[in-house]
Design a protein around this motif. Structure first.
Motif, short mmCIF file in Angstrom:
data_model
loop_
_atom_site.label_atom_id
_atom_site.label_comp_id
_atom_site.label_asym_id
_atom_site.label_seq_id
_atom_site.Cartn_x
_atom_site.Cartn_y
_atom_site.Cartn_z
N ALA A 250 -34.83 -5.37 14.98
CA ALA A 250 -35.27 -6.41 14.22
C ALA A 250 -35.15 -6.05 12.60
O ALA A 250 -34.75 -6.83 11.93
CB ALA A 250 -36.87 -6.60 14.40
N THR A 251 -35.54 -4.66 12.24
CA THR A 251 -35.09 -4.52 10.70
C THR A 251 -33.91 -4.41 10.38
O THR A 251 -33.64 -4.59 9.32
CB THR A 251 -36.07 -3.12 10.49
OG1 THR A 251 -35.66 -2.36 11.21
CG2 THR A 251 -37.57 -3.22 10.58
N ALA B 88 -37.46 -2.05 19.62
CA ALA B 88 -37.61 -3.63 18.99
C ALA B 88 -37.76 -3.62 17.35
O ALA B 88 -37.01 -4.41 16.76
CB ALA B 88 -38.86 -4.29 19.51
N ILE B 89 -38.40 -2.76 16.84
CA ILE B 89 -38.65 -2.56 15.40
C ILE B 89 -37.35 -1.94 14.61
O ILE B 89 -36.72 -2.64 13.74
CB ILE B 89 -39.78 -1.96 14.92
CG1 ILE B 89 -40.41 -2.45 13.63
CG2 ILE B 89 -39.51 -0.46 14.90
CD1 ILE B 89 -40.94 -3.69 13.69
N LEU C 197 -40.47 1.07 23.44
CA LEU C 197 -40.40 -0.24 23.56
C LEU C 197 -40.49 -0.71 21.89
O LEU C 197 -39.39 -1.48 21.60
CB LEU C 197 -41.05 -1.20 24.22
CG LEU C 197 -40.47 -2.58 24.48
CD1 LEU C 197 -39.19 -2.63 25.16
CD2 LEU C 197 -41.55 -3.48 25.34
N PHE C 198 -41.35 -0.46 21.17
CA PHE C 198 -41.69 -0.77 19.84
C PHE C 198 -40.65 -0.18 19.01
O PHE C 198 -40.15 -0.90 18.09
CB PHE C 198 -43.17 -0.20 19.48
CG PHE C 198 -43.45 -0.78 17.97
CD1 PHE C 198 -43.87 -2.01 17.64
CD2 PHE C 198 -43.54 0.44 16.88
CE1 PHE C 198 -43.97 -2.30 16.44
CE2 PHE C 198 -43.92 -0.11 15.61
CZ PHE C 198 -44.28 -1.49 15.50
N TRP D 170 -44.88 2.24 25.55
CA TRP D 170 -44.95 1.19 24.61
C TRP D 170 -44.41 1.53 23.31
O TRP D 170 -43.77 0.68 22.63
CB TRP D 170 -46.47 0.48 24.20
CG TRP D 170 -46.87 -0.27 25.55
CD1 TRP D 170 -48.01 -0.04 26.42
CD2 TRP D 170 -46.48 -1.58 25.96
NE1 TRP D 170 -48.01 -1.05 27.11
CE2 TRP D 170 -47.14 -1.99 27.12
CE3 TRP D 170 -45.32 -2.42 25.60
CZ2 TRP D 170 -46.65 -3.14 27.83
CZ3 TRP D 170 -44.90 -3.66 26.35
CH2 TRP D 170 -45.82 -3.97 27.28
#
Lengths: 268, 245
Positions: A113-114, A109-110, A105-106, A102
Motif C-alpha cells: 500500500a505505501t 499489506a503495508i 500479513l501486515f 498477522w
C-alpha cells in the motif's frame, strides 16, 4: 497553543522549501552562467515548482498528522506479546514463528500500500511509460515494484522473528538479481535497478522503521537499531527482482503469442 | 490555459485517490478486523487523507510542468553545448547540492555521531560530534555527486549498467568485511536516504534527456540507472569514512 499548531503546520512547508532552494540555485546558476539560454515557458515552470513545493508539503503534513501515528500504533500493537497471546505463561515466553502470522500479513499489506502511494515511484513510472512508448505500462511497473516491496518486507519480518543473519538473505538476493540480469530483456535492467532506490522514500520508510523497531524491541535478543536497518535493505532489494521478473514474464508471453501466430499461419 | 489545466487536474485527482485507497484499506481493515478497536480520531484520519490526496495531485502536476521539462531541456542544452567539463560539473553539483541539505540525511548524520561517541570513536563533546556529523554529511553528498558523474559518463559512453552495479555491490560487500561494525548499519541506511522525492524526477529526466539527445543511445536502455548509482556509492563512502575517522 494556536501559534504552536500553526507552526507545526508550516514546518513541512519550510522543510520542503529548504529542500528545494539549493536545487533551484544550482539550476539557475548553470542556466545563467554556463548555458546562457532563456528557460522556455518560464511562467509554467515557476507555477510547476510552486505546485511541487505546496503539494509535497500538504502530502507530508497529511501523512504526519493522520496516517503515520496510526500506522506506528498498529505496528506496535501487532507486535505486542499480549496480542500474540503469550502472557505470563513461562513455557511460551518466546513465540513460535507462526504465531506472528498477522505481522507477516501486515508487513505485506503495508509494503504494497505505501509503495503504490510513493511519489518518486509515480514519477519514474510516468517517465518509463513515456520513454518506452507504452511497452512498459506505468501501472504495471508500479504494481510490480509494490509486490516486490511487499514480499521483501514479509521475508524481512520473518528474518527478525527467527533471528537469522541478514547477510545470508542479502547475498542470496544479489545472486538471484545477477542471474535474472543475465536473462532479462536489456531494456528493463537499468529501470529495475532504479526502482530499488526509489521505493525507500517519503511514505515507506517511517512505517517500515516503526514495524522493525516494534518487532525487534518485543522479541528477546533482537537489537532495535540493527534490525530496523535490515527491513529497509529488503525493501530496496526485492523490487529489483520483481521488476526484472515482470519484464521476463512479459517477454515470455510475447514470444509464446508470436509462436502461436506463426503456427496458425503455417496451418492455414 | 485554465481549462487546459483543469482537465488533467481532475483525472490526476482521481488517480491520487486511487493511489491512497490501499493504505486506507490496510489501516481500517487491520484496525477493525484484526485489532478490533475503533479508530481513535476518524475525522482527523479522513482530514489527513484528504490533505495527502490534494498534495499528491499538486505534486504530480508540478512534476509535469516543472521538474521533467527542466531536467530534459538542460540535458539537451548541455549535449548541444558539447562541453564535457561543464556537463560533469553540473552533474556533480546536482548530486552534491540536493544531498547535502537533505533533512533525512541531517537526522541520520546526527544519530551516527551519537553512536560514534558512545562507541568511543570520537570524544563525547558537542564540538566533536558536530564535526563528525558534518564530515559524514559531506561524505555522503560527495558520494552522490560522484555517482551522478559516473552515471552521466556511462550514458555518454554507453557502458552496460550491470557491470557498474555489480562492481558497486562487490565494493559494498568488501567494505562491509573491513569497516568497523558500528558504521555498517548507518552506511546501509545512508543509501536509502539520499534519493529524495524532488531529486528522483529531476535526475531521471536528466538521464533520459541525455540519452535521447546523444546519437546511438536508447532512452529506455541508457536513460535510467542514475538513481541506482546514487543509492550505491554512499554505502561504500560512509564505510570508508568510518575507517578513516
Amino acid at each position: 497553543m494556536d501559534l504552536q499548531r500553526l507552526l507545526a503546520w508550516t514546518e513541512p512547508l519550510f522543510g520542503t522549501i529548504t529542500d528545494v532552494l539549493p536545487i533551484i540555485a544550482i539550476l539557475i546558476g548553470f542556466q545563467v552562467m554556463v548555458l546562457r539560454r532563456p528557460i522556455p515557458n518560464l511562467g509554467r515552470v515557476v507555477l510547476g515548482l510552486v505546485l511541487v513545493v505546496v503539494g509535497l508539503a500538504c502530502f507530508i503534513q497529511g501523512l504526519q498528522s493522520a496516517l503515520f501515528p496510526l500506522g506506528k500504533l498498529m505496528a506496535a500493537q501487532l507486535t505486542d506479546p499480549a496480542f500474540l497471546g503469550n502472557t505470563g505463561d513461562q513455557e511460551h515466553t518466546t513465540a513460535h514463528w507462526l504465531d506472528y502470522h498477522w505481522v507477516y500479513l501486515f508487513a505485506f499489506a503495508i509494503g504494497f500500500a505505501t509503495t503504490i502511494a510513493e511519489p518518486s515511484l509515480i514519477a519514474v513510472a510516468i517517465k518509463a511509460q513515456q520513454v518506452s512508448a507504452g511497452t512498459i505500462a506505468a501501472g504495471g511497473l508500479r504494481l510490480a515494484v509494490a509486490v516486490g516491496v511487499a514480499i521483501g518486507l514479509t521475508i524481512g519480518v520473518f528474518r527478525i522473528v527467527t533471528g537469522t543473519p541478514l547477510h545470508y538473505y542479502i547475498i542470496a538476493g544479489y545472486c538471484v538479481v545477477l542471474l535474472q540480469t543475465a536473462f532479462a530483456p536489456r531494456s528493463i535492467v537499468a529501470l529495475a535497478y532504479d526502482s530499488g532506490g526509489v521505493t525507500t522514500s517519503t511514505v515507506t520508510v517511517p512505517l517500515v522503521a516503526a514495524l522493525g523497531i516494534g518487532l525487534s524491541s518485543n522479541i528477546p535478543g533482537r537489537d532495535p537499531l540493527l534490525d530496523g536497518f535490515g527491513l529497509i535493505a529488503f525493501a530496496s532489494l526485492f523490487p529489483i527482482m520483481s521488476v526484472l521478473g515482470y519484464a521476463q514474464i512479459g517477454a515470455e508471453i510475447t514470444r509464446l503469442r508470436a509462436r502461436a501466430r506463426t503456427k496458425r499461419r503455417q496451418e492455414s | 490555459m485554465l481549462k487546459a489545466l483543469a482537465l488533467p487536474l481532475l483525472s490526476s485527482l482521481r488517480d491520487s485517490l486511487r493511489d491512497l485507497t490501499p493504505i486506507l484499506a490496510v489501516i481500517l481493515g487491520f484496525q477493525y478486523l484484526v485489532l478490533r478497536q475503533p479508530i481513535p480520531d476518524l475525522v482527523g484520519l479522513l482530514g489527513g487523507a484528504l490533505l495527502v490526496v490534494i498534495g499528491l495531485t499538486l505534486f504530480v502536476q508540478g512534476l509535469k510542468l516543472a521538474l521533467f521539462p527542466i531536467g530534459e531541456t538542460m540535458a539537451s542544452d548541455f549535449a548541444r553545448k558539447g562541453s564535457l567539463f561543464w556537463l560533469l560539473a553540473f552533474a556533480f553539483s546536482l548530486g552534491f547540492g540536493t544531498t547535502v541539505a537533505e533533512p533525512a540525511l541531517i537526522a541520520v548524520a546526527d544519530e551516527a555521531a551519537l553512536v560514534a561517541a558512545e562507541g568511543g570513536m570520537i570524544p563525547t563533546t558537542d564540538v566533536a560530534r558536530e564535526r563528525y556529523a558534518d564530515g559524514l554529511r559531506l561524505t555522503v553528498a560527495m558520494a552522490v555527486g560522484l555517482a551522478i558523474v559516473i552515471g552521466v559518463l556511462r550514458i555518454l559512453r554507453g557502458w552496460p549498467v550491470h557491470y557498474l552495479i555489480i562492481g558497486g555491490y562487490l565494493g559494498v560487500v568488501l567494505m562491509t568485511g573491513i569497516a568497523p561494525a558500528e558504521i555498517v548499519g548507518i552506511a546501509y541506511d545512508s543509501g536509502g536516504v539520499t534519493t529524495s522525492t524532488i531529486t528522483v524526477p529531476l535526475v531521471t529526466a536528466l538521464g533520459i534527456g541525455l540519452a535521447s539527445s546523444i546519437e546511438g543511445r536508447n532512452p529506455t536502455v541508457d536513460g535510467f540507472g542514475l538513481i541506482a548509482f546514487a543509492s550505491l556509492t554512499p554505502m561504500i563512502f560512509v564505510m570508508g569514512y568510518g575507517m578513516l575517522v
